[in-house]
Design an enzyme around this catalytic site. Structure first.
Site, PDB file in Angstrom:
ATOM      1  N   CYS A   2      49.148  58.435  49.121  1.00 20.23           N
ATOM      2  CA  CYS A   2      50.024  59.100  48.145  1.00 20.23           C
ATOM      3  C   CYS A   2      51.446  58.933  48.678  1.00 20.23           C
ATOM      4  O   CYS A   2      51.654  58.508  49.801  1.00 20.23           O
ATOM      5  CB  CYS A   2      49.716  60.586  48.073  1.00 20.23           C
ATOM      6  SG  CYS A   2      48.020  60.947  47.655  1.00 20.23           S
ATOM      7  N   ARG A  27      52.471  53.569  46.255  1.00 23.10           N
ATOM      8  CA  ARG A  27      51.491  54.224  47.129  1.00 23.10           C
ATOM      9  C   ARG A  27      50.457  55.020  46.329  1.00 23.10           C
ATOM     10  O   ARG A  27      49.420  55.422  46.866  1.00 23.10           O
ATOM     11  CB  ARG A  27      52.185  55.153  48.118  1.00 23.10           C
ATOM     12  CG  ARG A  27      53.151  54.483  49.077  1.00 23.10           C
ATOM     13  CD  ARG A  27      53.785  55.495  50.013  1.00 23.10           C
ATOM     14  NE  ARG A  27      52.765  56.193  50.770  1.00 23.10           N
ATOM     15  CZ  ARG A  27      52.226  55.699  51.884  1.00 23.10           C
ATOM     16  NH1 ARG A  27      52.608  54.529  52.348  1.00 23.10           N
ATOM     17  NH2 ARG A  27      51.284  56.348  52.540  1.00 23.10           N
ATOM     18  N   TRP A  75      47.523  59.508  44.739  1.00 21.42           N
ATOM     19  CA  TRP A  75      46.432  58.543  44.646  1.00 21.42           C
ATOM     20  C   TRP A  75      45.190  59.362  44.952  1.00 21.42           C
ATOM     21  O   TRP A  75      44.901  59.648  46.114  1.00 21.42           O
ATOM     22  CB  TRP A  75      46.619  57.405  45.647  1.00 21.42           C
ATOM     23  CG  TRP A  75      45.540  56.376  45.568  1.00 21.42           C
ATOM     24  CD1 TRP A  75      44.432  56.277  46.342  1.00 21.42           C
ATOM     25  CD2 TRP A  75      45.440  55.294  44.632  1.00 21.42           C
ATOM     26  NE1 TRP A  75      43.653  55.213  45.964  1.00 21.42           N
ATOM     27  CE2 TRP A  75      44.245  54.590  44.924  1.00 21.42           C
ATOM     28  CE3 TRP A  75      46.232  54.861  43.596  1.00 21.42           C
ATOM     29  CZ2 TRP A  75      43.841  53.463  44.197  1.00 21.42           C
ATOM     30  CZ3 TRP A  75      45.831  53.740  42.870  1.00 21.42           C
ATOM     31  CH2 TRP A  75      44.664  53.064  43.172  1.00 21.42           C
ATOM     32  N   ASN A 101      49.672  64.003  51.813  1.00 22.90           N
ATOM     33  CA  ASN A 101      49.092  62.660  51.709  1.00 22.90           C
ATOM     34  C   ASN A 101      48.021  62.576  52.786  1.00 22.90           C
ATOM     35  O   ASN A 101      48.315  62.691  53.966  1.00 22.90           O
ATOM     36  CB  ASN A 101      50.162  61.586  51.935  1.00 22.90           C
ATOM     37  CG  ASN A 101      49.536  60.200  52.048  1.00 22.90           C
ATOM     38  OD1 ASN A 101      48.441  59.971  51.535  1.00 22.90           O
ATOM     39  ND2 ASN A 101      50.211  59.286  52.732  1.00 22.90           N
ATOM     40  N   GLY A 102      46.762  62.388  52.372  1.00 24.70           N
ATOM     41  CA  GLY A 102      45.687  62.275  53.371  1.00 24.70           C
ATOM     42  C   GLY A 102      44.414  62.919  52.849  1.00 24.70           C
ATOM     43  O   GLY A 102      44.265  63.186  51.661  1.00 24.70           O
ATOM     44  N   GLU A 488      34.040  33.683  47.959  1.00 29.18           N
ATOM     45  CA  GLU A 488      35.256  34.527  47.910  1.00 29.18           C
ATOM     46  C   GLU A 488      36.456  33.753  48.448  1.00 29.18           C
ATOM     47  O   GLU A 488      37.547  33.816  47.879  1.00 29.18           O
ATOM     48  CB  GLU A 488      34.999  35.805  48.703  1.00 29.18           C
ATOM     49  CG  GLU A 488      36.207  36.700  48.909  1.00 29.18           C
ATOM     50  CD  GLU A 488      36.856  37.203  47.625  1.00 29.18           C
ATOM     51  OE1 GLU A 488      36.260  37.051  46.542  1.00 29.18           O
ATOM     52  OE2 GLU A 488      37.975  37.725  47.716  1.00 29.18           O
ATOM     53  N   LYS A 492      39.929  33.046  46.366  1.00 32.31           N
ATOM     54  CA  LYS A 492      41.258  33.403  46.886  1.00 32.31           C
ATOM     55  C   LYS A 492      42.198  32.197  46.795  1.00 32.31           C
ATOM     56  O   LYS A 492      43.312  32.299  46.313  1.00 32.31           O
ATOM     57  CB  LYS A 492      41.159  33.870  48.348  1.00 32.31           C
ATOM     58  CG  LYS A 492      40.555  35.233  48.528  1.00 32.31           C
ATOM     59  CD  LYS A 492      41.479  36.378  48.218  1.00 32.31           C
ATOM     60  CE  LYS A 492      41.370  37.018  46.881  1.00 32.31           C
ATOM     61  NZ  LYS A 492      40.153  37.421  46.303  1.00 32.31           N
ATOM     62  N   GLU A 495      43.013  31.250  43.041  1.00 30.94           N
ATOM     63  CA  GLU A 495      43.785  32.172  42.176  1.00 30.94           C
ATOM     64  C   GLU A 495      45.229  32.343  42.632  1.00 30.94           C
ATOM     65  O   GLU A 495      46.069  32.742  41.826  1.00 30.94           O
ATOM     66  CB  GLU A 495      43.088  33.524  42.050  1.00 30.94           C
ATOM     67  CG  GLU A 495      42.970  34.329  43.311  1.00 30.94           C
ATOM     68  CD  GLU A 495      42.369  35.704  43.026  1.00 30.94           C
ATOM     69  OE1 GLU A 495      42.592  36.267  41.952  1.00 30.94           O
ATOM     70  OE2 GLU A 495      41.653  36.201  43.898  1.00 30.94           O
ATOM     71  N   HIS A 511      22.532  18.232  47.698  1.00 31.07           N
ATOM     72  CA  HIS A 511      22.001  18.166  46.322  1.00 31.07           C
ATOM     73  C   HIS A 511      23.100  17.802  45.329  1.00 31.07           C
ATOM     74  O   HIS A 511      23.066  18.215  44.178  1.00 31.07           O
ATOM     75  CB  HIS A 511      21.348  19.508  45.958  1.00 31.07           C
ATOM     76  CG  HIS A 511      20.240  19.868  46.877  1.00 31.07           C
ATOM     77  ND1 HIS A 511      19.002  19.262  46.844  1.00 31.07           N
ATOM     78  CD2 HIS A 511      20.200  20.714  47.943  1.00 31.07           C
ATOM     79  CE1 HIS A 511      18.237  19.750  47.797  1.00 31.07           C
ATOM     80  NE2 HIS A 511      18.933  20.642  48.484  1.00 31.07           N
ATOM     81  N   LYS A 610      45.951  42.262  37.285  1.00 33.52           N
ATOM     82  CA  LYS A 610      45.266  42.982  38.373  1.00 33.52           C
ATOM     83  C   LYS A 610      43.966  43.598  37.863  1.00 33.52           C
ATOM     84  O   LYS A 610      42.997  43.677  38.566  1.00 33.52           O
ATOM     85  CB  LYS A 610      46.166  44.082  38.939  1.00 33.52           C
ATOM     86  CG  LYS A 610      45.569  44.842  40.112  1.00 33.52           C
ATOM     87  CD  LYS A 610      45.183  43.927  41.252  1.00 33.52           C
ATOM     88  CE  LYS A 610      44.403  44.629  42.331  1.00 33.52           C
ATOM     89  NZ  LYS A 610      43.793  43.681  43.286  1.00 33.52           N
TER      90      LYS A 610
HETATM   91  C1  AGP Z   1      40.005  38.924  42.719  1.00 34.61           C
HETATM   92  O1  AGP Z   1      40.972  38.548  43.662  1.00 34.61           O
HETATM   93  C2  AGP Z   1      40.582  39.012  41.328  1.00 34.61           C
HETATM   94  N1  AGP Z   1      41.692  39.876  41.288  1.00 34.61           N
HETATM   95  C3  AGP Z   1      39.522  39.330  40.282  1.00 34.61           C
HETATM   96  O2  AGP Z   1      38.468  38.407  40.405  1.00 34.61           O
HETATM   97  C4  AGP Z   1      38.915  40.736  40.389  1.00 34.61           C
HETATM   98  O3  AGP Z   1      38.117  40.836  41.540  1.00 34.61           O
HETATM   99  C5  AGP Z   1      38.031  40.981  39.150  1.00 34.61           C
HETATM  100  O4  AGP Z   1      38.854  40.924  38.004  1.00 34.61           O
HETATM  101  C6  AGP Z   1      37.300  42.325  39.186  1.00 34.61           C
HETATM  102  O5  AGP Z   1      38.228  43.373  39.199  1.00 34.61           O
HETATM  103  P1  AGP Z   1      37.677  44.857  39.510  1.00 34.61           P
HETATM  104  O6  AGP Z   1      37.134  44.826  40.888  1.00 34.61           O
HETATM  105  O7  AGP Z   1      38.886  45.716  39.372  1.00 34.61           O
HETATM  106  O8  AGP Z   1      36.621  45.171  38.490  1.00 34.61           O
END
Ligand code: AGP
Length: 615
Positions: A2, A27, A75, A101-102, A488, A492, A495, A511, A610
């Site tokens: 927070c 935050r 938060w 905050n905590g 993963e 990374k 994206e 394969h 996001k």
């Molecule tokens: C991952 O780096 C991306 N931002 C994206 O794949 C994300 O993980 C996905 O949209 C799921 O989001 P969520 O965890 O908020 O559901």
């Protein structure tokens, strides 16, 4: 996380505190509030929503004059985001007010004790308990605020950065810190308090950063007194001259939120298992699981539904749950699951994973599973999010706000919670021995330190990134628990650098994908010592014989891969089931550095949001 802000001095407090909260919204931003003292009245306004919502509301509710003020942008950790649970919180008498905050871990037992003494609570927060504990100590022992705060804090367990004000002693604010940051801006007979220096940077460059278990009485016309909370010993204030600019402070001195969040992972993992991983007692405590244990134990199977990085965390969970708890697990892309007419029964347990708690596909998949009678458990990072409210039960990752679009600390904290769940079920089912269980707990507790160590490879990783930043395609390979980490790592890179990358099970190369291998193809191979090592080494040999460039993610001290690969990046040794928490670190940093070298918009890559709240 927070954001807290406070001011005491000659100026009007409201504009300083309000603007300070806006700077701290990174935050936490689910609710906000401000308390002001105008020499006569202690006034307070707070609301669910952003600081801008507070700005609208406060001007309708209270006069905003006054030269003392404290403010908070939340938060949520305890108590969903709403007006009542937002800070500041009054004590029962209305004389004291606090921002915090905590997390106070033992708030429930303290609350019960205070209720026996006649205290009442309007919110579900740990913070309201703390302010009434302070009031109780102050009243019973007839103490000044500072002493009462000190005695009360010696009774709590958890993390805090607090500011407390007593309207009957209006020339001071008492602050204290353990585990959450607290900075004091030292002005010309005025003081500022904040989670970081951004709220007061234009007023003063002089700052004192409290250390853990320190408290201070910030009093007008007086020198600041800093004391150790435990033994009341005085601490010489160390006043720093700040060099950072506003933007740098918001990002914790890092160039991007993503890098800040990568480096926050040791603390984030600690916050995630705090109060849940009890190594000494040999216990795992998770209310959402404890209260629904039978459902998990009697489940035909666990279906994980998620998207993106959360789906990768779910895939790690499949390996961990099946290996440790012997419960069948299926991992589904939420977007596919919701439309493919899946077979779901009341004997199914669904785990929905989502950092934002707002992903449309995941939310829809949850509703489908619920409509067919399945028990749905949510794992989110945002308290009170749609998914957190839609599921039958759940747990939070307590990773703090993740601002960078590319998910990093969400991934490792999701795996941390899923590992705790798997271990808890394995222990109850007896599918792992007591010593094995205890060993896992001990190893999990060591992970934050091992993540710290993995992060120390950053300069070397940056060098490797500079060599491969112009690649057009990359391959990521892993086996077992680290196959999902390969996926993963590829995500990374894709994206944030816009370089095409694919993750594959290492053995799957022959394969088909091995046809891609030539001297232009960097192949990132996760080759941890306990993860089918010999087999991965032979996969590496297959790639090398076709001139592929090999970057090995290896256990520290590795020799064999080192001889074969073009580069190796070491991670500390741990149990193989916990290794994803470490092997993902170099892959996060690799993608970050390559993206920066390519001048990408790292925190907000093109075409991405996001939280994908639409289909
Ligand atoms: C991952 O780096 C991306 N931002 C994206 O794949 C994300 O993980 C996905 O949209 C799921 O989001 P969520 O965890 O908020 O559901």
């Amino acid at each position: 996380m927070c954001g807290i802000v406070g001011y005491i001095g000659k100026k009007e407090a409201y504009p300083i505190v309000l603007e300070g909260l806006k700077r701290l919204e990174y935050r936490g931003y689910d609710s906000a509030g401000i308390a002001l003292y105008d020499g006569k009245n202690l006034k307070l306004s707070k609301t669910k929503g952003k600081v801008s919502d507070l700005e609208k509301k406060i001007n309708q509710e209270i006069p905003t004059n006054g030269s003392v003020g404290i403010g908070h942008t939340r938060w949520a950790t305890h108590g969903i985001p709403n007006d009542i649970n937002s800070h500041p919180h009054y004590s029962n008498s209305g004389d004291l007010v606090i921002i915090h905050n905590g997390i106070i871990e033992n708030y429930a037992s303290i609350k019960k004790e205070l209720e026996k003494r006649g205290y009442t609570f309007s919110s579900d927060t740990d913070t309201e308990v703390l302010i009434n504990l302070i009031e109780d100590v102050k009243k019973n022992e007839n103490l000044k605020l500072g002493k009462a705060v000190q005695i009360a804090l010696n009774q709590v367990v958890g993390a805090y950065a607090i500011a407390v004000f007593d309207k009957n002693k209006p020339d001071e604010i008492v602050v204290a810190k353990l585990g959450s940051p607290l900075a004091i801006g030292v002005g010309d007979d005025e003081f500022f308090i904040a989670s970081d220096a951004t709220p007061f940077l234009e007023y003063t460059k002089k700052a004192i950063y409290l250390e853990d278990e320190e408290m201070a009485i910030v009093r007008l016309n007086k020198e600041i007194k800093i004391r150790k909370i435990k033994d009341d010993s005085l601490v010489d204030p160390y006043i720093q001259e700040l060099q950072l600019n506003l933007e740098q402070i918001v990002k914790g001195g890092y160039d991007h939120f993503m890098l800040k969040e990568i480096h926050e992972q040791p603390e984030a993992i600690k916050d995630t298992y705090r109060g849940r991983l009890l190594v000494k007692e040999g216990l795992i405590r998770m209310a959402g699981i404890d209260d629904n244990l039978e459902k998990f134990l009697n489940a035909n199977r666990i279906i994980v539904i998620a998207c993106g990085t959360s789906w990768h965390a779910g895939l790690v969970a499949e390996y961990i749950f099946e290996d440790l708890a012997r419960i069948p697990v299926e991992v589904e892309y939420a977007s596919e699951f919701r439309y493919r007419n899946p077979v779901i029964t009341e004997k199914d347990v669904v785990i929905a994973i989502s950092q934002s708690g707002e992903t449309a596909d995941t939310l829809a998949a949850i509703k489908l599973a619920k409509s067919k009678g399945a028990f749905v458990f949510g794992l989110c990072n945002v308290v009170g999010s749609s998914i957190a409210r839609e599921t039958h039960a759940g747990a939070y990752t307590h990773a703090g706000p993740e601002i960078g679009v590319a998910s990093t600390k969400a991934f490792t904290t999701q795996i941390t919670v899923l590992t705790l769940i798997a271990l808890k079920l394995a222990k109850v089912k007896g599918t792992i021995s007591k010593p094995e269980f205890q060993h896992h707990l001990q190893e999990l507790e060591l992970i934050p330190g091992k993540v710290e160590k993995a992060l120390l490879q950053d300069e070397h990783i940056k060098t490797v990134a500079s060599i491969y930043k112009d690649a057009k395609n990359c391959l990521y390979l892993g086996r077992g628990f680290n196959f999902p980490v390969a996926l993963e790592g590829a995500l990374k890179l894709k994206e944030i650098s816009y370089i095409h990358a694919e993750g594959y099970p290492a053995a799957e190369m022959k394969h088909g994908p091995i046809a891609l291998i030539d001297e232009h193809m960097p192949v990132f191979v996760i080759a941890t010592k306990k993860g089918h090592y010999e087999k991965v080494v032979s996969n590496i040999q297959e790639i090398k014989s076709r001139k592929g460039k090999i970057i090995g993610i290896v256990t520290e001290g590795d020799i064999d891969v080192k001889e074969l690969a073009d580069h190796v990046i070491e991670v500390p040794e741990t149990l193989e089931s916990l290794s994803p928490l470490l092997t993902t670190i170099p892959l996060q940093l690799l993608s970050y550095h390559i993206a920066v070298m390519l001048n990408r918009n790292v925190d907000q890559p093109r075409n991405l949001a996001k939280s994908v709240t639409v289909e």
